[in-house]
Design a protein around this motif. Structure first.
Motif, short mmCIF file in Angstrom:
data_model
loop_
_atom_site.label_atom_id
_atom_site.label_comp_id
_atom_site.label_asym_id
_atom_site.label_seq_id
_atom_site.Cartn_x
_atom_site.Cartn_y
_atom_site.Cartn_z
N UNK A 85 -26.13 18.84 11.90
CA UNK A 85 -24.76 19.98 10.58
C UNK A 85 -23.56 19.50 10.44
N UNK A 86 -22.89 19.92 9.47
CA UNK A 86 -21.09 19.02 9.81
C UNK A 86 -20.68 19.61 10.82
N UNK A 87 -19.46 19.11 11.74
CA UNK A 87 -19.54 19.34 12.63
C UNK A 87 -18.01 20.08 11.48
N UNK A 88 -17.05 21.37 12.52
CA UNK A 88 -16.71 21.85 11.65
C UNK A 88 -14.98 20.75 11.64
N UNK A 89 -14.25 20.27 11.04
CA UNK A 89 -13.20 19.41 10.49
C UNK A 89 -12.05 19.75 12.12
N UNK B 236 -14.06 14.60 11.37
CA UNK B 236 -14.99 15.22 10.00
C UNK B 236 -14.75 15.70 9.55
#
Lengths: 577, 355, 202
Positions: free
Chosen positions: A363-367, A422
């Protein structure tokens, strides 16, 4: 060896191609139902030409291309039409669109096929019609109807035909394995296209050097054909049409133009194969090679799937485990879009179904905040400044976005890929492009509303004046009548003169004064010119964005606006004389 | 089956912002070691005070700004600022000087502008300049390199250094002295050759100035390592060093009494290499395109030389960088790269033409 | 002459200043004429920015009259269909600070389009007369219909309808109009959830 040019930027994500190359092209059992969206290509939806309950044969046309940019849809297997309705389709929005559902009868019976095995004797027109009739749209992912692409030959002579076998996205091996197993048919397809285009001087096949077997196969079959196989170092996104053209020829497609403007046509190798099938075997585009990859699937392999096969059918036959799967992607990991549901059907542009595990694509990490490190601009193949675009996109500064050439972004994802913070850069650009396009569209409709409003004002004014002068005329008439009634001795001659006078008066009031007419025409002209300008602006936008359907629409509206300007100018000159 | 919907691209390269920052900190290690060897414990104490105050100031402001603290601390940008400051401030400077400079950097120059990524000026350099202007005496008292100390004195030990830093004791006479750039600044009519002969700073140096030359070489090595790791591109540092060398060559004046010093001396003195590879390359406050970085670096190199040669401060990297920061948006406006499919590069403010 | 000037420094200074003033004034005046930036009259520019719904919620009979009124000094926050973005654009054009929408004139709502429930329509032509952009088609005692593409959603036709057969319906987004939404800036606020973007996967 031919000179190759190096594109700026680019990234080297892990290939992950070997997983799906261990087996040859496979076939799936016939699914119970096939769902065929009417829009599987860039452009307008096809028009249904069957009805619910009808029995159809394999290869029968279900929907024909509508006017403009469109492509036909055919039955991939025999059966009954059981529904024509909105279904969830393969689209990043996860929304529904019109689809035809076929319940297969399992017989897989072909309709009578029309083919041109001796295509050398056929005319370009015949071949192009055949390709259009077969519903072929770019199989590389963009889905531009091939017949329309090949039609550009009539406007400007095509001297270069480029076959895109680059396949630069990780995981996807559909073109690779197709070349390895059926290179001869691809070369036949290229020969058909070459014949159609009037034998272009240069025919190139561009391929990345991470596919040695495919290169060998191509080299073997290209001997003595004049077709040149050019391989070059692997770098994403070399397979983008504009990038490939630069790599092979050193020429850049000018912003807002098409390769055809440079005298080039660029086709995917899978499309060349589909053209061969259509012309020599008479089979419309009803199947394609699709890669199934990702750790959430027990089997990774390429399949020759029937178009309309639900993704779930493909997954079920390959030990798919949803618990392992982090997301379901149609297309590659760089440009593919995530599917909301596995019930959507595979379509003409489905190069790959990727079902990665949570470790494969987490899952994408928070930007984190952007530090303008510049890794993105180092990676951008179009030499944009992604970090600046990001700030302007957040600030919704449309002017700056356009002056930084936002619409030259090909959304390849290289910038987001390298971003150490990210930041979902591509999503920012997509939303900003949408915003700008919408703003222009709103402006265009506002201009139309303004014109209609002003026209109405003029109409009401005119009506008022007309009413007023009628009343005036009536008043005069009665006065005159009053004057006349006492002196009946007056000759009838004068009354006749009165009638003429009254008639003249009426005539004048009926017709608006030339000044008024002129003023109105000038207003109309101004509005028409404004509309023309706006339509042209929007055309540039749309051309950059690349949706062929919108392009055609916009072209038409520019044409209409121009006609209006011409008409009004003509009227205006008539009136002023 | 229902799946998660996300925009492409799916998956990212491994490198994270925090890791890049850690790499930068790591790359200062050679320079730090050389400086510590040459100038004693003071530097380590600076580093500790600066890091501690930077992290606490950052955490405090994040808390006040209602931001997740550990999420932002993990980007290591506060540590980078602290390390750069610690390397730039004089060893054995009083503790409050370091704290003031660091807190100013983090709170005023960074967080008040919106935190990492939003600051127009390099925070470390703002802190340094504030300290330099406010406390000129403390900021210009440099420790003498170890190899130049008289036989009977040595750098204070760790405890003694702590005492000096925290109790405002002055170091023993002879422990502090001039820097090579000071010598040129306060030159009264001596030829360059005479300066070199008269002063042990130069007469015992290998090529540029005792202590400083090797510290600069160490920063150069660290910087090249970062360049190799593609943390930044070559444009900024090369333009700055190139311009500095060019200027000092042009105004070398044959080594007369008016000469501001040789190219080698300028390249390997003061904060030249630290500035070129660790300050000019700060992405947040510099220009964005490679062409822009060339101009930006050259501008800083030019300013460094101008202030060193004709200004009233012996070293000028901090001032030059801040002036460069001012000019960065302006440079950006004229250095947008040419996009694929366009004939010319456009200006950042160009209006869309109705073609 | 020269000696007069050198003797009377006051006079010299005066002359110099007057001379310079005349010179630069002339230059500036020349430049202002020569490099004049041609631009549309302000009313037209304002009219460009207004949404052209012609709804009259601002109290003027159409967008152009309101543009004229703004040019004459009226408040710029009377246009609900344009909403805050229009106010911002006008403020930007006039170089003033942007106020928020004046609630007296209405609230910013999603765009709607008029639909006539056709079997209820009695063909009275009242709505046709009310429509500011001639977007309703029909004739006396015959059913009317709205040309959806031309409808600005101004609401003006709803009021006159004697049988209340006109609905204002929001525009339904279809797959062709869909566009990516901007990511949420989760990290800038306070959230530190695992996903920075769409959480609507459920």
């Amino acid at each position: 060896m031919r000179q190759i040019w190096n594109t700026p930027g680019g990234v080297h994500p892990p290939d992950n191609k070997e997983q799906s190359l261990t087996k040859n092209i496979g076939h799936l059992p016939l699914p119970e139902k096939l769902i065929l969206p009417l829009t599987q290509h860039a452009g307008t939806a096809a028009k249904t030409c069957v009805v619910v309950g009808e029995k159809v044969l394999k290869g029968q046309k279900l929907a024909s291309a509508s006017a403009g940019i469109s492509a036909a849809v055919h039955a991939p297997s025999s059966g009954w039409i059981t529904a024509i309705e909105e279904r969830s389709v393969a689209h990043p929005s996860g929304m529904s669109a019109a689809c035809i559902e076929i319940t297969c009868d399992g017989e897989d019976r072909w309709i009578e096929r029309v083919s041109y095995p001796n295509y050398q004797q056929a005319s370009a027109m015949q071949l192009r019609d055949l390709i259009a009739d077969a519903g072929i749209a770019g199989l590389g992912g963009a889905g531009f109807p091939s017949a329309i692409k090949l039609d550009s030959g009539t406007k400007k002579p095509i001297d270069t035909l480029i076959i895109n076998a680059t396949e630069c996205e990780p995981y996807i091996t559909a073109d690779d394995i197709l070349i390895c197993e059926r290179a001869d048919q691809i070369i036949q397809g290229i020969d058909i296209v070459s014949h159609l285009l009037g034998k272009p001087k240069t025919i190139l096949i561009g391929i990345e050097n991470n596919k040695p077997e495919a290169i060998a196969a191509l080299n073997q079959h290209c001997q003595g054909t004049g077709i040149e196989v050019v391989y070059f170092p692997t770098k994403y996104p070399s397979g983008g049409e504009k990038q490939l053209i630069y790599i092979l020829t050193g020429k850049e497609v000018p912003s807002g133009q098409l390769p055809a403007d440079l005298g080039m046509v660029c086709l995917n190798s899978g499309t060349a194969f589909a053209i061969k099938r259509a012309v020599i075997d008479g089979e419309p585009l009803i199947s394609r090679i699709t890669t199934l990859a990702g750790e959430a699937c027990g089997v990774n392999r390429n399949y020759e799937i029937l178009i309309g096969t639900p993704v779930s059918h493909l997954l079920q036959h390959n030990n798919f485990d949803q618990a392992l799967c982090s997301r379901l992607i149609m297309g590659g990991p760089m440009m593919g879009f995530s599917l909301a549901s596995s019930e959507v059907p595979l379509i003409k542009t489905s190069t790959c179904i990727l079902a990665p595990s949570h470790t494969e694509i987490p899952d994408d990490e928070p930007p984190q905040p952007c530090i303008r490190c510049g890794l993105c601009s180092e990676a951008c193949p179009a030499s944009l400044l992604p970090q600046q675009l990001y700030w302007y996109s957040r600030a919704k500064d449309h002017e700056r976005l356009q002056s930084h050439n936002l619409f030259d972004c090909i959304e390849c994802g290289a910038c987001s890929y390298v971003c150490p913070s990210n930041i979902p850069l591509v999503q920012y650009y997509r939303s900003s492009k949408g915003d700008i396009t919408n703003a222009l569209a709103t402006k265009a409709t506002a201009a139309i509303s303004r014109e209609r409003f002003e026209f109405r004002q003029v109409r009401l004014e005119k009506a008022d004046i007309a009413r007023e002068s009628k009343r005036e005329a009536r008043r005069l008439n009665t006065e005159q009548a009053k004057k006349m009634s006492p002196s009946t001795t007056q000759s009838t001659g004068s009354s006749a003169a009165d009638i003429i006078k009254a008639a003249q008066l009426r005539g004048i009031t009926k017709q608006a004064s030339p000044e008024q007419q002129k003023a109105k025409l000038q207003r109309t002209l101004l509005a028409a010119q404004m509309r023309l300008e706006e339509a042209q602006q929007r055309l540039v936008q749309v051309t950059n964005k690349g949706s062929a359907h919108q392009q055609a629409q916009q072209l038409a509206s520019v044409e209409a606006a121009r006609r209006k300007v011409e008409q009004t100018t003509q009227r205006l000159t008539e009136v002023s004389h | 089956m229902v799946f998660k919907q996300v925009s492409s691209p799916h998956g990212h390269a491994r490198q994270k912002t925090g890791e890049i920052m850690q790499l930068v900190v790591l790359a200062t290690l050679p320079g730090f070691l050389v400086l510590t060897y040459q100038f004693g414990w003071g530097l380590l104490i600076n580093l500790l005070i600066a890091t501690l105050s930077a992290i606490s100031a950052e955490a405090l402001v994040l808390k006040l700004r209602n931001r997740p603290i550990d999420f932002y601390l993990r980007d290591y940008s506060a540590v980078v600022t602290a390390v750069l400051l610690a390397l730039a401030l004089p060893p054995l400077a009083p503790w409050w000087l370091v704290v003031v400079a660091t807190v100013f950097s983090i709170v005023i120059a960074k967080q008040l502008y919106g935190g990492l990524g939003s600051n127009p000026f390099n925070p470390a350099m703002v802190g340094y300049v504030v300290a330099l202007i406010s406390f000129p005496i403390e900021m210009t008292t440099w420790v003498t390199p170890i190899s130049l100390l008289a036989a009977d004195i040595s750098h204070p030990g760790l405890l003694e250094s702590l005492a000096i830093v925290f109790t405002d004791n002055s170091p023993v006479d002879g422990v502090t002295g001039a820097t090579p750039l000071d010598l040129f600044k306060h030159n009264d009519g001596l030829l360059v050759e005479q300066i070199y002969q008269n002063n042990t700073l130069f007469s015992r140096a290998s090529f540029a100035g005792v202590g400083w030359e090797w510290a600069n070489v160490a920063f150069l090595i660290g910087g090249l390592a970062l360049l190799k790791a593609r943390v930044f591109t070559w444009h900024g540092p090369m333009a700055m060093l190139g311009t500095l060398a060019l200027m000092s060559m042009l105004f070398w004046d044959g080594g007369s009494s008016n000469s501001p010093g040789s190219p080698i001396m300028h390249l390997f003195s003061g904060a030249s290499m630290l500035g070129a590879f660790f300050i000019v390359t700060d992405p947040v406050s510099s220009t964005v395109s490679n062409r822009g970085r060339l101009i930006y670096g050259a501008l800083i190199g030019l300013l460094v030389y101008v202030i060193r040669a004709w200004g009233s401060y012996p070293d000028a990297v901090a001032f030059a960088v801040l002036l460069g920061n001012f000019a960065a948006p302006f440079i950006d406006n004229y250095t947008v790269p040419r996009t694929y499919g366009h004939d010319k590069s456009r200006r950042a403010t160009a209006k869309e033409k109705s073609e | 002459m020269m000696s007069l000037l050198t003797d009377n420094t006051m006079l010299a200074a005066l002359l110099a200043l007057v001379g310079l003033g005349t010179l630069f004034g002339g230059l500036l005046g020349y430049a202002a004429e020569k490099f004049k930036v041609g631009s549309d009259p302000i009313v037209q520019q304002l009219d460009e920015l207004l949404p052209q719904t012609q709804c009259g919620q601002c109290g003027f009979p159409g967008c152009r009259p309101y543009a004229q009124s703004i040019a004459d000094g009226d408040a710029i926050n009377k246009c609900p269909p344009g909403g805050q973005s229009t106010i911002n654009a006008i403020a930007n054009l006039l170089d003033i600070s942007a106020p928020s929408l004046d609630e007296e004139h209405g609230e910013e709502e999603i765009r709607t389009i008029a639909y006539i429930r056709e079997d209820e329509c009695i063909g009275c032509t009242k709505c046709i007369q009310a429509c500011p952009v001639d977007a309703i088609l029909g004739a006396a005692k015959l059913m009317h219909t709205v040309i959806a593409d031309e409808c600005t959603g101004c609401d003006l036709c709803v009021e006159p309808c004697p049988v209340d057969c006109i609905d204002m319906l929001p525009i339904v987004e279809n797959i062709h109009q869909w566009q990516w939404s901007a990511p949420e800036h989760s990290a800038d606020l306070i959230a530190t959830t695992a996903s920075g973007m769409h959480e609507d996967a459920a």
